[in-house]
Design an enzyme around this catalytic site. Structure first.
Site, short mmCIF file in Angstrom:
data_model
loop_
_atom_site.label_atom_id
_atom_site.label_comp_id
_atom_site.label_asym_id
_atom_site.label_seq_id
_atom_site.Cartn_x
_atom_site.Cartn_y
_atom_site.Cartn_z
N TYR A 74 5.53 -3.52 -3.68
CA TYR A 74 4.67 -2.57 -2.98
C TYR A 74 3.50 -3.34 -2.38
CZ TYR A 74 1.39 1.20 -1.98
OH TYR A 74 0.52 2.04 -1.34
N GLU B 181 0.92 0.58 4.98
CA GLU B 181 1.60 0.68 3.69
C GLU B 181 3.06 0.27 3.86
OE1 GLU B 181 1.74 3.82 0.04
OE2 GLU B 181 2.37 4.59 2.00
#
Length: 405
Positions: free
Chosen positions: A129, A216
């Site tokens: 992530y 993101e």
């Protein structure tokens, strides 16, 4: 209410793009992305899969909400992301295109799927992530990285907070070599760390150069050769920078937004739809929040947040009424104006014109105070319209709630 508060405090409208649009911008910025082709029709989807040329492809619904993989279409199809045989693309595209996908983040009504992304199936060894946000606490960009990805970061933060690293960056100098190394090591990259660092820096440069509010990447993946790839991405852009990135802002997908909010933006009004039945038109974000609170305290429920600002013209006031009354749940309207820069007589003229042109069928409660208030009240009294006037905000809220009791 959190969304209302955020909007009210900053008056910010941020642009969000679809995954396929974000991937193209990333590619142009030197970030590794999977090969993919966006398709708007079933025929285009079949052609895209043929161009990819593999036995299997990934087909992804394009909506501006997270949780697509675990979402569900209103037509019964489970999941908005599928790895399928190329021969099944037509069947899946027919079910996905034109459908409505409901996810944890879409709201109960879901989002329309007008585009699917056909992507090459990647042979991924690891999933991480990675994100960059503007951080209020540090006053600059904050890099967030985790050695586990491809799933909800909120769940990871709860179950394994120690795996998440946060690196605040000085926006005037950018990330140092040491900070890049910290991120790479935190991810647990097994391939070439220098190349991985180049990818992290490319993502940071994208964040700054394109005036992003968010980048993101989930997952930021590592293939079997050790290369980092932005396998899925969301990018948000600051609307204040629209003049610098017209090519990006022209890609805005209004079908993913509340049409009332789209209409409000055209008139430079701040509007957010809620689920109550008393429409609110107020000048000033703080006063708008107070108005909503007092309606609730009097037993009512606000149908919207609408701030006309300090310099609204008659035409904007009329537009505000049109937007409020486009909500069938609205049973009454409360106008609460404290005139400073905004003059009460201008508001009164807008109310009168809107009432006559729109043939309003719901009670309208008006509270005016401040600049040119006497002239404003005089205009309302002489209009002959069936308007309910109030002396103060509490009186206005009481009358608005009583008008629909």
């Amino acid at each position: 209410q959190a969304r209302v508060a955020a909007s009210a405090m900053g008056g910010v409208r941020n642009l969000n793009l679809h995954e396929y649009q974000s991937a193209q911008i990333m590619k142009e910025s030197g970030v590794n992305v999977p090969f993919g082709i966006a398709a708007h029709t079933v025929e285009d989807a079949v052609k895209a899969a043929a161009e990819i040329g593999d036995e299997q492809v990934v087909i992804k619904s394009q909506i501006l909400a997270g949780g697509r993989g675990l979402g569900k279409f209103t037509n019964g199809l489970q999941g908005g992301v599928h790895i399928i045989d190329t021969t099944d693309v037509k069947e899946y595209a027919e079910k996905m295109l034109g459908g409505t996908l409901v996810t944890k983040q879409s709201g109960a009504a879901g989002k329309p799927v007008n585009t699917v992304l056909l992507a090459k199936k990647m042979d991924l060894a690891k999933e991480f992530y990675f994100a960059i946000f503007m951080d209020r606490a540090s006053g600059g960009p904050l890099i967030i990285a985790c050695s586990e990805g491809g799933t909800s970061i909120e769940d990871l933060a709860e179950s394994s907070p120690e795996k998440i690293i946060k690196v605040p960056v000085n926006i005037t100098t950018g990330p140092t070599d040491e900070q890049i190394e910290t991120v790479v090591n935190g991810l647990g990259v097994s391939g070439d760390k220098e190349s991985a660092g180049d990818q992290i820096r490319a993502l940071y440069n994208l964040f700054v150069d394109k005036d992003c509010t968010m980048v993101e990447v989930n997952p930021l993946a590592e293939d079997t050769d050790g290369n980092l790839i932005a396998a899925d991405a969301k990018i948000g852009f600051d609307d204040n920078a629209e003049f610098r990135h017209k090519d990006i802002f022209d890609q805005r997908d209004h079908t993913q937004e509340d049409p009332r909010e789209v209409a409000a933006a055209k008139w430079d009004l701040n509007y957010i739809g809620l689920d109550g039945n008393i429409g609110c038109m107020v000048n000033g974000a703080g006063l708008a929040m107070s108005t909503m609170d007092i309606i609730s305290l009097n037993g009512g429920s606000p149908a919207n947040f609408l701030d006309v600002g300090g310099g609204a013209k008659v035409e904007q006031i009329k537009a505000a009424f049109e937007i409020i009354t486009s909500d069938p749940a609205v049973k009454a309207i409360l106008v609460n104006i404290f005139g400073g820069i905004m003059k009460c007589d201008i508001i009164a003229e807008g109310i009168i014109e809107a009432s006559r042109e729109l043939d309003l069928k719901v009670p309208v409660v008006v509270r005016l105070e401040g600049t040119n208030v006497e002239r404003g009240k005089q205009l309302l009294e002489e209009s002959g319209l069936d308007l309910i006037t109030a002396d103060d905000l509490d009186d206005a809220a009481t009358k608005a709630v009583a008008s629909i009791a």
